[in-house]
Design a protein around this motif. Structure first.
Motif: not given
Length: 368
Positions: A33-38
């Motif tokens: 349920g985690l969001l990917p991001g930069r």
């Protein structure tokens, strides 16, 4: 698990460098349920992370390591909480593909990561001041060591209006940077801008250089807007005033992303042996023909490096710079590697004994 190229190209983070590799690595965290991001900016233990649902402020408390080399940095890919108040939390730091690292100014000789997951290291060198070839070699050693492709940009090219004089400056740097493109660029006249824009349009690029090298002006030129604050340099020495204070990741209109960085006062090596070898590839090639495999290129018979120095094909400045960077890198590595430290000590004792024996032989010869 497989991913289609169409789903990757249409992903909200595609313009930030999202690809099939990152999607595959993020898959286990997406299932949680985690969001990917930069990470686009880091400031005092918190960071701005661009995600599929927008840019969020995140705390790095749960990924703070003891190793300073693993501190969250601009350019990192992470997994963050899907919802919650501000700030959210970074839960995972994904493996880095590349990283530009220099040694800190501390006596502990720790590494400092300046940018991660980069494809190009753009070394900015101002033509408003005299070229410092030794400093360029330092930047190049770290750039090669990072795993990215270096590029030297000679900024403020409009200050050298004579084409012949400019070509000589480019040749000087090309001699210092084998295998590296050297590009004169002027943000004022537009010279070299299209070529540079084409290079950085593929992947992630980081701008590096001393304060006053014109990095922020160059960033604005590539962005097509005044996104970065710019201040004039001092007339007396051409030095800048550290306009940029944080490392910022910005999307370029022509494709690719750019990381702008503050001016660097120091460019200390950090475990950059391979990078030094790449910068001085002509010396490394010569060394392969030396009579002794452990030749120090000082006074040994059959030394191909010294032979090249004698016939003028190898400039003395290059050999001096090579020796200096090799010694510096050995000292840095030895501080964290007891075995190497012992080897260096034994080598120093051997050379000292040989020098003393030669001195005694010479003195004995004079007596006879």
């Amino acid at each position: 698990m497989s991913f289609s190229s169409s789903s990757v190209s249409s992903h909200p983070l595609a313009t930030y460098g999202w690809d099939e590799g990152w999607e595959a690595e993020c898959a286990p965290y997406a299932e949680q349920g985690l969001l990917p991001g930069r990470v686009v900016r880091v400031d005092r233990g918190q960071c701005d992370v661009v995600t599929p649902v927008g840019t969020v402020r995140a705390d790095t408390e749960f990924v703070v390591p003891r190793d300073p080399m693993k501190v969250v940095c601009t350019g990192d890919w992470v997994a963050v909480d899907p919802e919650g108040g501000e700030p959210r939390y970074v839960r995972t730091l994904l493996s880095r593909r590349t990283a530009f690292v220099r040694s800190t100014s501390s006596k502990r000789s720790e590494g400092q990561v300046l940018a991660t997951n980069i494809d190009h290291v753009v070394i900015c060198v101002s033509l408003a001041v005299e070229l410092d070839l030794a400093r360029i070699e330092r930047f190049l050693a770290l750039a090669w060591e990072s795993g990215a492709q270096p590029l030297v940009v000679l900024t403020k090219a409009d200050l050298v209006p004579d084409a012949t004089a400019l070509s000589y400056l480019v040749q000087d740097v090309e001699t210092t940077a084998p295998g590296v493109q050297v590009l004169p660029v002027s943000s004022l006249t537009g010279e070299g801008r299209d070529v540079l824009a084409a290079v950085v349009s593929g992947g992630t690029s980081v701008l590096l250089g001393v304060s006053g090298a014109g990095k922020s002006t160059l960033a604005n030129t590539l962005l097509g807007e005044d996104a970065m604050a710019v201040r004039s340099t001092r007339d007396v020495d051409g030095k800048g005033r550290h306009t940029t204070t944080t490392r910022n990741l910005l999307v370029l209109p022509g494709g690719g992303v750019l990381i702008d960085t503050p001016g660097l006062r120091g460019v200390g090596l950090f475990d950059a042996g391979a990078g030094v070898g790449q910068v001085f590839s002509e010396i490394e090639e010569l060394a392969a023909d030396c009579r002794f495999h452990d030749c120090a290129h000082e006074s040994e018979p059959g030394c191909a490096v010294l032979a090249a120095l004698a016939d003028g094909s190898l400039p003395e400045r290059r050999l001096d710079s090579y020796r200096k960077l090799v010694r510096e890198n050995q000292r840095i590595v030895a501080k964290t590697d007891a075995r190497l430290r012992a080897e260096i000590r034994r080598d120093w004792k051997r050379k000292h004994a040989e020098g003393r024996a030669m001195g005694e032989a010479k003195r004995g010869g004079r007596v006879r």
